[in-house]
Design a protein around this motif. Structure first.
Motif, PDB file in Angstrom:
ATOM      1  N   GLY A 173       8.931 -41.774  -0.907  1.00  0.00           N
ATOM      2  CA  GLY A 173      10.318 -41.427  -1.151  1.00  0.00           C
ATOM      3  C   GLY A 173      10.390 -40.694  -2.469  1.00  0.00           C
ATOM      4  O   GLY A 173       9.382 -40.293  -3.039  1.00  0.00           O
ATOM      5  N   GLY A 174      11.599 -40.514  -2.979  1.00  0.00           N
ATOM      6  CA  GLY A 174      11.774 -39.972  -4.323  1.00  0.00           C
ATOM      7  C   GLY A 174      11.135 -38.628  -4.544  1.00  0.00           C
ATOM      8  O   GLY A 174      11.366 -37.673  -3.807  1.00  0.00           O
ATOM      9  N   MET A 175      10.269 -38.548  -5.579  1.00  0.00           N
ATOM     10  CA  MET A 175       9.673 -37.295  -6.030  1.00  0.00           C
ATOM     11  C   MET A 175       8.444 -36.946  -5.197  1.00  0.00           C
ATOM     12  O   MET A 175       7.293 -37.070  -5.648  1.00  0.00           O
ATOM     13  CB  MET A 175       9.308 -37.392  -7.508  1.00  0.00           C
ATOM     14  N   PHE A 176       8.667 -36.469  -3.990  1.00  0.00           N
ATOM     15  CA  PHE A 176       7.568 -36.179  -3.075  1.00  0.00           C
ATOM     16  C   PHE A 176       7.973 -35.030  -2.167  1.00  0.00           C
ATOM     17  O   PHE A 176       9.113 -34.950  -1.709  1.00  0.00           O
ATOM     18  CB  PHE A 176       7.244 -37.409  -2.222  1.00  0.00           C
ATOM     19  N   SER A 177       7.043 -34.124  -1.914  1.00  0.00           N
ATOM     20  CA  SER A 177       7.259 -33.092  -0.916  1.00  0.00           C
ATOM     21  C   SER A 177       5.906 -32.648  -0.388  1.00  0.00           C
ATOM     22  O   SER A 177       4.879 -33.293  -0.642  1.00  0.00           O
ATOM     23  CB  SER A 177       8.052 -31.909  -1.497  1.00  0.00           C
ATOM     24  N   VAL A 178       5.886 -31.545   0.355  1.00  0.00           N
ATOM     25  CA  VAL A 178       4.671 -31.057   0.991  1.00  0.00           C
ATOM     26  C   VAL A 178       4.563 -29.562   0.756  1.00  0.00           C
ATOM     27  O   VAL A 178       5.533 -28.816   0.934  1.00  0.00           O
ATOM     28  CB  VAL A 178       4.687 -31.344   2.510  1.00  0.00           C
ATOM     29  N   VAL A 179       3.369 -29.121   0.322  1.00  0.00           N
ATOM     30  CA  VAL A 179       3.057 -27.701   0.245  1.00  0.00           C
ATOM     31  C   VAL A 179       2.445 -27.309   1.584  1.00  0.00           C
ATOM     32  O   VAL A 179       1.381 -27.801   1.958  1.00  0.00           O
ATOM     33  CB  VAL A 179       2.085 -27.395  -0.909  1.00  0.00           C
ATOM     34  N   LYS A 180       3.121 -26.445   2.328  1.00  0.00           N
ATOM     35  CA  LYS A 180       2.688 -26.062   3.672  1.00  0.00           C
ATOM     36  C   LYS A 180       2.122 -24.648   3.635  1.00  0.00           C
ATOM     37  O   LYS A 180       2.870 -23.676   3.547  1.00  0.00           O
ATOM     38  CB  LYS A 180       3.847 -26.179   4.661  1.00  0.00           C
ATOM     39  N   VAL A 181       0.791 -24.564   3.679  1.00  0.00           N
ATOM     40  CA  VAL A 181       0.098 -23.278   3.618  1.00  0.00           C
ATOM     41  C   VAL A 181      -0.255 -22.839   5.035  1.00  0.00           C
ATOM     42  O   VAL A 181      -0.945 -23.563   5.763  1.00  0.00           O
ATOM     43  CB  VAL A 181      -1.173 -23.380   2.753  1.00  0.00           C
ATOM     44  N   ARG A 182       0.216 -21.662   5.427  1.00  0.00           N
ATOM     45  CA  ARG A 182      -0.026 -21.127   6.758  1.00  0.00           C
ATOM     46  C   ARG A 182      -0.430 -19.659   6.662  1.00  0.00           C
ATOM     47  O   ARG A 182      -0.012 -18.950   5.745  1.00  0.00           O
ATOM     48  CB  ARG A 182       1.234 -21.227   7.632  1.00  0.00           C
ATOM     49  N   GLU A 183      -1.187 -19.209   7.628  1.00  0.00           N
ATOM     50  CA  GLU A 183      -1.593 -17.812   7.672  1.00  0.00           C
ATOM     51  C   GLU A 183      -0.592 -17.011   8.498  1.00  0.00           C
ATOM     52  O   GLU A 183      -0.081 -17.486   9.517  1.00  0.00           O
ATOM     53  CB  GLU A 183      -2.992 -17.690   8.276  1.00  0.00           C
ATOM     54  N   GLY A 184      -0.314 -15.796   8.026  1.00  0.00           N
ATOM     55  CA  GLY A 184       0.491 -14.883   8.811  1.00  0.00           C
ATOM     56  C   GLY A 184       1.983 -14.962   8.589  1.00  0.00           C
ATOM     57  O   GLY A 184       2.752 -14.405   9.377  1.00  0.00           O
ATOM     58  N   LEU A 185       2.435 -15.622   7.510  1.00  0.00           N
ATOM     59  CA  LEU A 185       3.874 -15.681   7.239  1.00  0.00           C
ATOM     60  C   LEU A 185       4.337 -14.376   6.605  1.00  0.00           C
ATOM     61  O   LEU A 185       3.637 -13.777   5.787  1.00  0.00           O
ATOM     62  CB  LEU A 185       4.199 -16.850   6.298  1.00  0.00           C
ATOM     63  N   ALA A 186       5.525 -13.955   6.963  1.00  0.00           N
ATOM     64  CA  ALA A 186       6.123 -12.797   6.311  1.00  0.00           C
ATOM     65  C   ALA A 186       6.435 -13.124   4.859  1.00  0.00           C
ATOM     66  O   ALA A 186       6.635 -14.293   4.492  1.00  0.00           O
ATOM     67  CB  ALA A 186       7.388 -12.368   7.049  1.00  0.00           C
ATOM     68  N   SER A 187       6.503 -12.097   4.012  1.00  0.00           N
ATOM     69  CA  SER A 187       6.685 -12.325   2.575  1.00  0.00           C
ATOM     70  C   SER A 187       7.994 -13.017   2.254  1.00  0.00           C
ATOM     71  O   SER A 187       8.112 -13.690   1.230  1.00  0.00           O
ATOM     72  CB  SER A 187       6.606 -10.989   1.827  1.00  0.00           C
ATOM     73  N   ASP A 188       9.004 -12.862   3.126  1.00  0.00           N
ATOM     74  CA  ASP A 188      10.299 -13.485   2.872  1.00  0.00           C
ATOM     75  C   ASP A 188      10.558 -14.682   3.780  1.00  0.00           C
ATOM     76  O   ASP A 188      11.693 -15.130   3.918  1.00  0.00           O
ATOM     77  CB  ASP A 188      11.427 -12.466   3.031  1.00  0.00           C
ATOM     78  N   ASP A 189       9.521 -15.206   4.407  1.00  0.00           N
ATOM     79  CA  ASP A 189       9.664 -16.340   5.333  1.00  0.00           C
ATOM     80  C   ASP A 189       9.391 -17.639   4.589  1.00  0.00           C
ATOM     81  O   ASP A 189       8.249 -17.913   4.203  1.00  0.00           O
ATOM     82  CB  ASP A 189       8.710 -16.178   6.507  1.00  0.00           C
ATOM     83  N   TYR A 190      10.436 -18.435   4.396  1.00  0.00           N
ATOM     84  CA  TYR A 190      10.303 -19.741   3.757  1.00  0.00           C
ATOM     85  C   TYR A 190      10.707 -20.870   4.709  1.00  0.00           C
ATOM     86  O   TYR A 190      10.908 -21.998   4.282  1.00  0.00           O
ATOM     87  CB  TYR A 190      11.164 -19.800   2.491  1.00  0.00           C
ATOM     88  N   SER A 191      10.834 -20.568   5.983  1.00  0.00           N
ATOM     89  CA  SER A 191      11.246 -21.581   6.952  1.00  0.00           C
ATOM     90  C   SER A 191      10.116 -22.585   7.187  1.00  0.00           C
ATOM     91  O   SER A 191       8.931 -22.250   7.090  1.00  0.00           O
ATOM     92  CB  SER A 191      11.653 -20.925   8.275  1.00  0.00           C
TER      93      SER A 191
END
Length: 453
Positions: A393-411
């Motif tokens: 919980g709290g101060m936690f998130s996920v860095v999601k690294v994927r190949e082929g994302l557009a430069s403006d794609d943050y979805s």
């Protein structure tokens, strides 16, 4: 994003700070639109339409304040006001913030810009804005009683100064600071380098560390709390409802982290090492950078680090103080590990059939059980991944690294599917011999001898 016309104090009664030592009343002062944000979702970056180019920042669960140009000056409008902030699904806090949200909108500009920032006060008491870490005239520094008088309720002041250095800065009141900051009044101020070739990155993320003490079932933070905070947030948001950091494989990525809580936070990112490239004092020269996988963010400070996104996957990023990755922490809960509560459970269930005994084998079951909770609070541990409860919980998130994302794609790309042979699995075969310490005494490492001194 919604826009609203500022309706307070635009006539002769509006007070404006127009120099370091002069106060004047203005007539028919035209204020820029006061942009308002009513959603807790991360907003797309705001690309520059004039001036030098730069890679705009992405504020997790936040947004960037629009500006207008007026005779070469960038004008922005901050409104200090009571706000309602959804900290997580099912929990809303009654806070003080800016432009409809806590934390306030991110301000972005470029080194060398002159900015004119209108600050309208809709709070029940006077306020100010201190531009934390910035080099500016003394009268613009925002310390009530020292730099200038407080901004009275219903009035608008103007802060105007040149941005003489690039970097990552913060803003917050220096007026009744204990109350106003405890209520959520803070934001980030990014000054991009004038030379687009200096310190370029492909993605630039922004996190403000803040904390609150809000009893389960209540809405307003306790402003007198010194250490026993129970909600540890990124941008006034709690996991599992902190958005992920979405990255295209091979991007150069910067993560800027500011800390306006009352304790330090060791921010740890899985899957990568990184270089610390900036503090709130300025950029770190290449020969002075150092490698880390965790970086401690002191109170009232900022650290930025960078990495090359080489490794696909879903990588945890979190504060490494274990209580800071928990929600609605209770500090007076007894420890029941190893205690047989079966007789006690049977008796309590005679009065309260829904009673659930917990803690005899640890607290992990709290991530899976859906216990009845008071209104307007969140479970201590919640959030689900592809293989079960994440137990954070709290101060936690996920860095999601994927190949082929557009430069403006943050979805959000969803959960990563581990390629065959790259995921831990259950072993049912023969095990190697087990080595185990036989006593509690310190032993000498085999093959080593002690010499007398």
């Amino acid at each position: 994003m919604l826009n609203r016309r500022q309706i307070l104090g635009v006539g002769a009664a509006s007070a404006a700070l127009v120099s370091t030592n002069a106060w004047t009343k203005t007539t028919n002062m035209g204020l820029p639109e006061a942009a308002l944000m009513e959603t807790a979702a991360t907003q797309p970056p705001l690309h520059p339409s004039t001036g030098p180019d730069y890679q705009p920042v992405v504020t997790l669960n936040g947004w960037t304040l629009p500006h207008r140009m007026n005779n070469g000056v960038k004008e922005l409008h901050l409104v200090a006001e009571p706000v309602e902030r959804e900290m997580a699904e099912g929990m809303t806090a009654y806070l003080w913030g800016y432009n409809g949200q806590s934390t306030g909108p991110t301000i972005e500009a470029v080194e060398g810009d002159r900015v004119r920032i209108f600050v309208t006060n809709k709070l029940p008491e006077h306020t100010s804005v201190h531009w934390h870490g910035m080099i500016l005239p003394s009268g613009m520094d925002g310390v009530v009683g020292l730099s200038h008088p407080g901004i009275p309720p219903g009035k608008t002041f103007v802060y105007e100064f040149d941005l003489v250095k690039s970097g990552t800065f913060m803003y917050h009141p220096h007026a009744d600071e204990m109350v106003q900051m405890a209520m959520g009044m803070m934001g980030m101020f990014i000054v991009h380098p004038r030379d687009p070739a200096f310190m370029p990155v492909d993605r630039d993320f922004l996190i403000m560390l803040n904390a609150f003490d809000i009893d389960p079932g209540s809405y307003v933070p306790k402003v007198m709390t010194m250490v026993d905070f129970n909600l540890w947030c990124w941008n006034s948001r709690l996991f599992p409802d902190i958005d992920p950091l979405v990255v295209n494989k091979h991007d150069r990525v910067r993560v800027r982290v500011g800390n306006l809580t009352m304790t330090n936070h060791p921010i740890h990112m899985h899957g990568y090492d990184f270089e610390v490239t900036c503090t709130d004092g300025g950029w770190v020269r290449p020969e002075a950078r150092w490698p880390e996988v965790s970086i401690d963010i002191p109170v009232g400070a900022m650290r930025a680090y960078e990495f090359d996104a080489k490794y696909e996957g879903d990588w945890a990023i979190h504060c490494h103080k274990s209580h800071h990755t928990m929600n609605a922490m209770g500090h007076d809960i007894p420890t029941f590990i190893g205690v047989n509560k079966s007789d006690l459970t049977r008796k309590i269930r005679g009065l309260q059939p829904e009673y659930m005994p917990m803690g005899t084998a640890g607290m992990a079951d709290m991530g899976e059980m859906e216990m009845p909770l008071p209104d307007n609070t969140v479970p201590m541990m919640s959030g689900w991944g592809p293989y079960g409860a994440i137990e954070m919980g709290g101060m936690f998130s996920v860095v999601k690294v994927r190949e082929g994302l557009a430069s403006d794609d943050y979805s959000d790309p969803g959960w990563f599917e581990n390629p065959p042979g790259t995921q831990a699995y259950e072993w049912t075969g023969e095990l190697p011999d087990l080595a185990r310490a036989e006593n509690a005494r310190t032993t000498i490492t085999p093959g080593r001898t002690r010499t007398k001194s």
